[in-house]
Design a protein around this motif. Structure first.
Motif, PDB file in Angstrom:
ATOM      1  N   LEU A 131       0.892  -1.007  -0.071  1.00  0.00           N
ATOM      2  CA  LEU A 131      -0.228  -0.065  -0.022  1.00  0.00           C
ATOM      3  C   LEU A 131       0.793   1.439  -0.225  1.00  0.00           C
ATOM      4  CD1 LEU A 131      -3.050  -1.125   2.662  1.00  0.00           C
ATOM      5  CD2 LEU A 131      -3.084  -0.634   0.218  1.00  0.00           C
ATOM      6  N   VAL A 132       1.630   1.078   0.672  1.00  0.00           N
ATOM      7  CA  VAL A 132       3.005   2.292   1.242  1.00  0.00           C
ATOM      8  C   VAL A 132       3.409   2.395  -0.761  1.00  0.00           C
ATOM      9  CG1 VAL A 132       4.555   2.958   1.960  1.00  0.00           C
ATOM     10  CG2 VAL A 132       3.295   2.237   3.080  1.00  0.00           C
ATOM     11  N   GLY A 133       3.544   1.594  -1.221  1.00  0.00           N
ATOM     12  CA  GLY A 133       4.647   1.252  -2.068  1.00  0.00           C
ATOM     13  C   GLY A 133       3.870   2.467  -3.251  1.00  0.00           C
ATOM     14  N   PHE A 134       2.387   1.821  -3.502  1.00  0.00           N
ATOM     15  CA  PHE A 134       1.505   2.688  -4.208  1.00  0.00           C
ATOM     16  C   PHE A 134       1.205   3.688  -4.070  1.00  0.00           C
ATOM     17  CE2 PHE A 134      -1.272  -2.037  -4.950  1.00  0.00           C
ATOM     18  CZ  PHE A 134       0.247  -2.945  -5.999  1.00  0.00           C
ATOM     19  N   VAL A 135       1.173   4.195  -2.726  1.00  0.00           N
ATOM     20  CA  VAL A 135       1.493   5.999  -2.932  1.00  0.00           C
ATOM     21  C   VAL A 135       2.265   6.739  -4.088  1.00  0.00           C
ATOM     22  CG1 VAL A 135       1.861   8.235  -0.993  1.00  0.00           C
ATOM     23  CG2 VAL A 135      -0.211   5.610  -1.102  1.00  0.00           C
ATOM     24  N   GLY A 136       3.869   5.688  -3.375  1.00  0.00           N
ATOM     25  CA  GLY A 136       5.547   6.010  -4.146  1.00  0.00           C
ATOM     26  C   GLY A 136       4.760   5.990  -5.789  1.00  0.00           C
ATOM     27  N   VAL A 137       4.025   5.131  -5.916  1.00  0.00           N
ATOM     28  CA  VAL A 137       3.669   5.274  -7.573  1.00  0.00           C
ATOM     29  C   VAL A 137       2.608   6.444  -8.062  1.00  0.00           C
ATOM     30  CG1 VAL A 137       2.316   4.366  -9.200  1.00  0.00           C
ATOM     31  CG2 VAL A 137       3.550   2.693  -7.485  1.00  0.00           C
ATOM     32  N   LEU A 138       1.707   6.632  -6.595  1.00  0.00           N
ATOM     33  CA  LEU A 138       0.895   8.104  -6.907  1.00  0.00           C
ATOM     34  C   LEU A 138       1.912   9.385  -6.946  1.00  0.00           C
ATOM     35  CD1 LEU A 138      -2.199   7.442  -5.200  1.00  0.00           C
ATOM     36  CD2 LEU A 138      -2.034   7.344  -6.884  1.00  0.00           C
ATOM     37  N   LEU A 139       2.452   9.080  -6.095  1.00  0.00           N
ATOM     38  CA  LEU A 139       4.195  10.363  -6.533  1.00  0.00           C
ATOM     39  C   LEU A 139       4.576  10.688  -7.866  1.00  0.00           C
ATOM     40  CD1 LEU A 139       5.519  10.735  -2.673  1.00  0.00           C
ATOM     41  CD2 LEU A 139       3.651  11.808  -3.908  1.00  0.00           C
ATOM     42  N   ILE A 140       4.269   9.802  -7.932  1.00  0.00           N
ATOM     43  CA  ILE A 140       5.634   9.548  -9.498  1.00  0.00           C
ATOM     44  C   ILE A 140       4.338  10.056 -10.895  1.00  0.00           C
ATOM     45  CG2 ILE A 140       6.724   7.962 -11.809  1.00  0.00           C
ATOM     46  CD1 ILE A 140       7.156   6.448  -9.085  1.00  0.00           C
ATOM     47  N   LEU A 141       2.944   9.430 -11.469  1.00  0.00           N
ATOM     48  CA  LEU A 141       1.841   9.108 -11.900  1.00  0.00           C
ATOM     49  C   LEU A 141       1.848  11.019 -11.643  1.00  0.00           C
ATOM     50  CD1 LEU A 141       0.018   6.392 -11.880  1.00  0.00           C
ATOM     51  CD2 LEU A 141       1.807   7.105 -13.350  1.00  0.00           C
ATOM     52  N   GLN A 142       1.693  11.472 -10.586  1.00  0.00           N
ATOM     53  CA  GLN A 142       0.729  12.955 -10.197  1.00  0.00           C
ATOM     54  C   GLN A 142      -0.552  12.995 -11.359  1.00  0.00           C
ATOM     55  OE1 GLN A 142       3.887  15.971 -10.627  1.00  0.00           O
ATOM     56  NE2 GLN A 142       5.291  14.247  -9.860  1.00  0.00           N
ATOM     57  N   PRO A 143      -1.343  12.164 -10.340  1.00  0.00           N
ATOM     58  CA  PRO A 143      -2.872  12.325 -11.499  1.00  0.00           C
ATOM     59  C   PRO A 143      -3.478  13.614 -10.982  1.00  0.00           C
ATOM     60  CG  PRO A 143      -3.160  10.657  -9.204  1.00  0.00           C
ATOM     61  CD  PRO A 143      -1.710  11.202  -9.783  1.00  0.00           C
ATOM     62  N   PRO A 144      -4.213  14.244 -11.686  1.00  0.00           N
ATOM     63  CA  PRO A 144      -4.224  16.150 -11.970  1.00  0.00           C
ATOM     64  C   PRO A 144      -5.798  15.289 -11.015  1.00  0.00           C
ATOM     65  CG  PRO A 144      -4.732  15.511 -13.905  1.00  0.00           C
ATOM     66  CD  PRO A 144      -4.251  13.543 -13.892  1.00  0.00           C
ATOM     67  N   PHE A 145      -6.864  14.515 -10.890  1.00  0.00           N
ATOM     68  CA  PHE A 145      -7.291  14.687  -8.971  1.00  0.00           C
ATOM     69  C   PHE A 145      -6.038  14.922  -8.078  1.00  0.00           C
ATOM     70  CE2 PHE A 145      -6.840  10.197  -9.657  1.00  0.00           C
ATOM     71  CZ  PHE A 145      -6.384   9.618  -8.206  1.00  0.00           C
ATOM     72  N   SER A 275       9.861   7.275  -6.483  1.00  0.00           N
ATOM     73  CA  SER A 275      10.807   6.428  -6.531  1.00  0.00           C
ATOM     74  C   SER A 275      11.573   6.270  -5.793  1.00  0.00           C
ATOM     75  CB  SER A 275      11.740   6.793  -7.764  1.00  0.00           C
ATOM     76  OG  SER A 275      11.298   7.367  -9.077  1.00  0.00           O
ATOM     77  N   GLY A 276      11.725   6.704  -4.551  1.00  0.00           N
ATOM     78  CA  GLY A 276      12.299   6.178  -3.865  1.00  0.00           C
ATOM     79  C   GLY A 276      11.576   5.186  -2.626  1.00  0.00           C
ATOM     80  N   ILE A 277      10.171   5.602  -2.423  1.00  0.00           N
ATOM     81  CA  ILE A 277      10.035   4.877  -1.507  1.00  0.00           C
ATOM     82  C   ILE A 277       9.337   3.594  -2.626  1.00  0.00           C
ATOM     83  CG2 ILE A 277       6.341   5.137  -1.377  1.00  0.00           C
ATOM     84  CD1 ILE A 277       7.317   7.281  -1.224  1.00  0.00           C
ATOM     85  N   VAL A 278       8.627   3.662  -3.858  1.00  0.00           N
ATOM     86  CA  VAL A 278       8.735   2.283  -4.318  1.00  0.00           C
ATOM     87  C   VAL A 278       9.608   1.076  -4.122  1.00  0.00           C
ATOM     88  CG1 VAL A 278       8.360   0.955  -6.664  1.00  0.00           C
ATOM     89  CG2 VAL A 278       7.635   3.258  -6.302  1.00  0.00           C
ATOM     90  N   VAL A 279      10.921   1.630  -4.239  1.00  0.00           N
ATOM     91  CA  VAL A 279      12.059   0.907  -4.307  1.00  0.00           C
ATOM     92  C   VAL A 279      12.450  -0.018  -3.069  1.00  0.00           C
ATOM     93  CG1 VAL A 279      14.443   1.078  -4.242  1.00  0.00           C
ATOM     94  CG2 VAL A 279      13.751   1.843  -6.493  1.00  0.00           C
ATOM     95  N   ALA A 280      11.971   1.446  -1.845  1.00  0.00           N
ATOM     96  CA  ALA A 280      11.859   1.117  -0.356  1.00  0.00           C
ATOM     97  C   ALA A 280      11.216  -0.466  -0.195  1.00  0.00           C
ATOM     98  CB  ALA A 280      12.192   2.178   0.304  1.00  0.00           C
ATOM     99  N   THR A 281      10.662  -0.274  -0.825  1.00  0.00           N
ATOM    100  CA  THR A 281       8.804  -0.920  -0.238  1.00  0.00           C
ATOM    101  C   THR A 281       9.448  -2.686  -1.037  1.00  0.00           C
ATOM    102  OG1 THR A 281       7.513   0.256  -1.741  1.00  0.00           O
ATOM    103  CG2 THR A 281       7.042   0.925   0.358  1.00  0.00           C
ATOM    104  N   GLY A 282      10.178  -2.359  -2.067  1.00  0.00           N
ATOM    105  CA  GLY A 282      10.087  -3.038  -3.315  1.00  0.00           C
ATOM    106  C   GLY A 282      10.879  -4.349  -2.162  1.00  0.00           C
ATOM    107  N   LEU A 283      11.992  -3.438  -2.105  1.00  0.00           N
ATOM    108  CA  LEU A 283      13.611  -3.759  -1.019  1.00  0.00           C
ATOM    109  C   LEU A 283      12.287  -4.648  -0.019  1.00  0.00           C
ATOM    110  CD1 LEU A 283      16.169  -1.545  -1.935  1.00  0.00           C
ATOM    111  CD2 LEU A 283      16.162  -3.922  -2.409  1.00  0.00           C
TER     112      LEU A 283
END
Length: 303
Positions: A131-145, A275-283
């Motif tokens: 779940l935390v990793g998906f927050v990192g994905v949202l930070l990368i995508l930066q959706p308009p909503f 990116s850092g969040i995604v990598v950290a949670t993936g590790l």
């Protein structure tokens, strides 16, 4: 000094991820030069020749494949086609580091999908990391909503997510294919599928003359993607997967450097944070999988 199996596997994994990222950079350099489907066809030809030779040399064509495995290979090839289309389309229009960063969510999506569809045990710690990793994905995508208009979000951002979904299904299929099926057979089927996508799609696009520079980029893409295949197979055969797998994040470092050197791109602060969040949670997820495997092996109850 002789390298241990794990160290050798780590070196091969870093080589594989770097080679695949160099392939991505070569393909991205073709955007605006030749159409997407034409690029797929021309790159796939070299890959098919190489994989076909390796499959023939290894006796893969003599192996009988059970109907269940045929279905799984077909499904895996279909989603490989989807992944190639969505990924390269996004790569032609987005910074290479941004695309690569989102792909780093794969350990998270594969773990989650394994729990949902294959009944694999996933504890609360790994679920929290996902779940935390998906927050990192949202930070990368930066959706308009969430971030407002002008955030850089586009349809090609969705394409990267669709590529992640396709690769997740691809990896789940690979887990279910029996060990008796040669790896080269599976890889060759995928390469033929991607080439078929390019051949069918190229009917809708006028082929463009291939300049000397475009030919060099295509040659580089073919060379590096073949190198990626060789190194990835060597990595999986050289050490413990739980030790070797974390070195896949080398691709993000390579993408950052290549994006800056070749295309003058550097991610903004939110993308780097994501990116850092995604990598950290993936590790962390990979670490927990290794710890759980050890507990199961020793007879302890995983948590």
């Amino acid at each position: 000094m002789a390298l241990s199996d794990n160290t050798r596997g780590a070196v091969f994994m870093m080589g594989s991820m770097t080679a695949f990222t160099l392939n991505d950079a070569c393909m991205k350099s073709l955007s605006g030069e030749i159409p997407l489907f034409q690029a797929l066809v021309l790159r796939s030809l070299a890959v098919i020749v190489f994989l076909g030779f390796m499959a023939w040399r290894g006796g893969a064509f003599r192996t009988r494949i059970a109907p269940r495995d045929q279905f799984l290979i077909g499904l895996r090839t279909a989603v490989e086609i989807g992944a190639a289309f969505f990924f390269i389309s996004a790569l032609f229009h987005l910074p290479i580091a941004d695309v690569t960063a989102i792909l780093q969510a794969l350990p998270l999506t594969v773990t989650l999908a394994g729990a949902l569809f294959l009944g694999e045990a996933v504890g609360w710690k790994r679920l929290t990391a996902i779940l935390v990793g998906f927050v990192g994905v949202l930070l990368i995508l930066q959706p308009p909503f969430l971030f407002g208009e002008g955030s850089g979000f586009s349809i090609y951002s969705i394409y990267v997510l669709l590529a992640v979904a396709c690769v997740t299904v691809r990896d789940l299929c690979a887990r279910r294919i029996s060990a008796a099926v040669p790896s080269m057979t599976i890889a060759l089927a995928a390469a033929v599928g991607v080439a078929s996508l390019g051949a069918v799609g190229s009917v809708t696009q006028a082929w463009q003359p291939v300049s000397t520079m475009s030919a060099l980029w295509l040659a580089g893409a073919s060379f590096f993607v073949i190198g990626g295949y060789i190194f990835s197979v060597s990595a999986m055969r050289s050490g413990e997967i739980s030790f070797v797998a974390p070195f896949r994040y080398t691709s993000l470092v390579a993408a950052l450097l290549l994006g800056l050197i070749l295309f003058g791109d550097w991610p903004d602060a939110l993308t780097l944070l994501g990116s850092g969040i995604v990598v950290a949670t993936g590790l962390f997820t990979l670490y927990r999988e290794r710890a759980t495997a050890r507990k199961v092996h020793t007879g302890l109850r995983p948590r």
